[in-house]
Scaffold this motif. Sequence first.
Motif, mmCIF file in Angstrom:
data_model
loop_
_atom_site.group_PDB
_atom_site.id
_atom_site.type_symbol
_atom_site.label_atom_id
_atom_site.label_comp_id
_atom_site.label_asym_id
_atom_site.label_seq_id
_atom_site.Cartn_x
_atom_site.Cartn_y
_atom_site.Cartn_z
ATOM 1 N N ALA A 49 2.029 4.930 2.652
ATOM 2 C CA ALA A 49 2.548 4.030 1.715
ATOM 3 C C ALA A 49 3.634 4.784 0.813
ATOM 4 N N GLY A 50 4.812 3.933 0.700
ATOM 5 C CA GLY A 50 6.132 4.442 -0.107
ATOM 6 C C GLY A 50 5.901 4.244 -1.441
ATOM 7 N N SER A 51 5.137 3.385 -1.989
ATOM 8 C CA SER A 51 5.009 2.983 -3.332
ATOM 9 C C SER A 51 3.389 2.697 -3.702
ATOM 10 N N ALA A 52 3.166 2.343 -5.083
ATOM 11 C CA ALA A 52 2.037 2.234 -5.580
ATOM 12 C C ALA A 52 1.547 0.938 -5.028
ATOM 13 N N ALA A 53 2.436 0.064 -4.985
ATOM 14 C CA ALA A 53 1.780 -1.312 -4.588
ATOM 15 C C ALA A 53 1.307 -1.656 -3.271
ATOM 16 N N GLN A 54 2.099 -0.765 -2.163
ATOM 17 C CA GLN A 54 1.800 -0.717 -0.886
ATOM 18 C C GLN A 54 0.282 -0.009 -0.954
ATOM 19 N N ALA A 55 0.176 1.039 -1.545
ATOM 20 C CA ALA A 55 -1.037 2.007 -1.494
ATOM 21 C C ALA A 55 -2.182 0.993 -2.148
ATOM 22 N N ILE A 56 -2.042 0.232 -3.088
ATOM 23 C CA ILE A 56 -2.912 -0.479 -3.380
ATOM 24 C C ILE A 56 -3.670 -1.520 -2.385
ATOM 25 N N GLU A 57 -2.954 -2.218 -1.640
ATOM 26 C CA GLU A 57 -3.369 -2.976 -0.483
ATOM 27 C C GLU A 57 -3.701 -2.171 0.428
ATOM 28 N N LEU A 58 -3.248 -1.064 0.871
ATOM 29 C CA LEU A 58 -3.927 -0.195 1.857
ATOM 30 C C LEU A 58 -5.191 0.312 1.412
ATOM 31 N N VAL A 59 -5.463 0.692 0.265
ATOM 32 C CA VAL A 59 -6.826 1.245 -0.163
ATOM 33 C C VAL A 59 -7.682 0.118 0.065
ATOM 34 N N GLU A 60 -7.261 -1.111 -0.203
ATOM 35 C CA GLU A 60 -8.261 -2.180 -0.266
ATOM 36 C C GLU A 60 -8.507 -2.438 1.258
ATOM 37 N N SER A 61 -7.413 -2.619 2.200
ATOM 38 C CA SER A 61 -7.676 -2.884 3.571
ATOM 39 C C SER A 61 -8.240 -1.678 4.426
ATOM 40 N N ALA A 62 -7.800 -0.566 4.243
ATOM 41 C CA ALA A 62 -8.277 0.576 5.181
ATOM 42 C C ALA A 62 -9.450 1.328 4.717
#
Length: 138
Positions: A49-62
């Motif tokens: 992830a290149g941003s916190a918003a992307q990271a939040i989505e990836l933490v929930e999905s991955a």
Amino acid sequence: MNPQVPTPAQTQAPAWRVLLVDDEPLARSRLRSLLADISRPATEVCGEAGSAAQAIELVESAQPHIVLLDIHMPGMDGMQLAQRLKQRLHPLGQVPPQIVFVTASSDFALQAFDVAAADYLTKPVRAERLQQALLKAA
């Protein structure tokens, strides 16, 4: 049904899932290369992830076990993201991933442990130090 993320020791999974969060693609590439050279603990990059918003989505999905997290990012910084992940996942009964900060400055080391970081690495990251951090987080 237990909504917690199981650890590799509990599931016999081959590797710890690691999420790379840094707004600089070259920094993520460097971490990916270092992780590929480390055999213990076994890891697999489950997302970037290149941003916190992307990271939040990836933490929930991955559902990573470990997040290698930069502090200085546009918008929400790494400290704010670490705090948000802990606040967001605990009420859901999920275990937040272990956070290892990877940043250019040592200025935030004490603050990092206030958000229960597993470790704090300064760039440029050495493979030996990354391995120590991963073992500590695992």
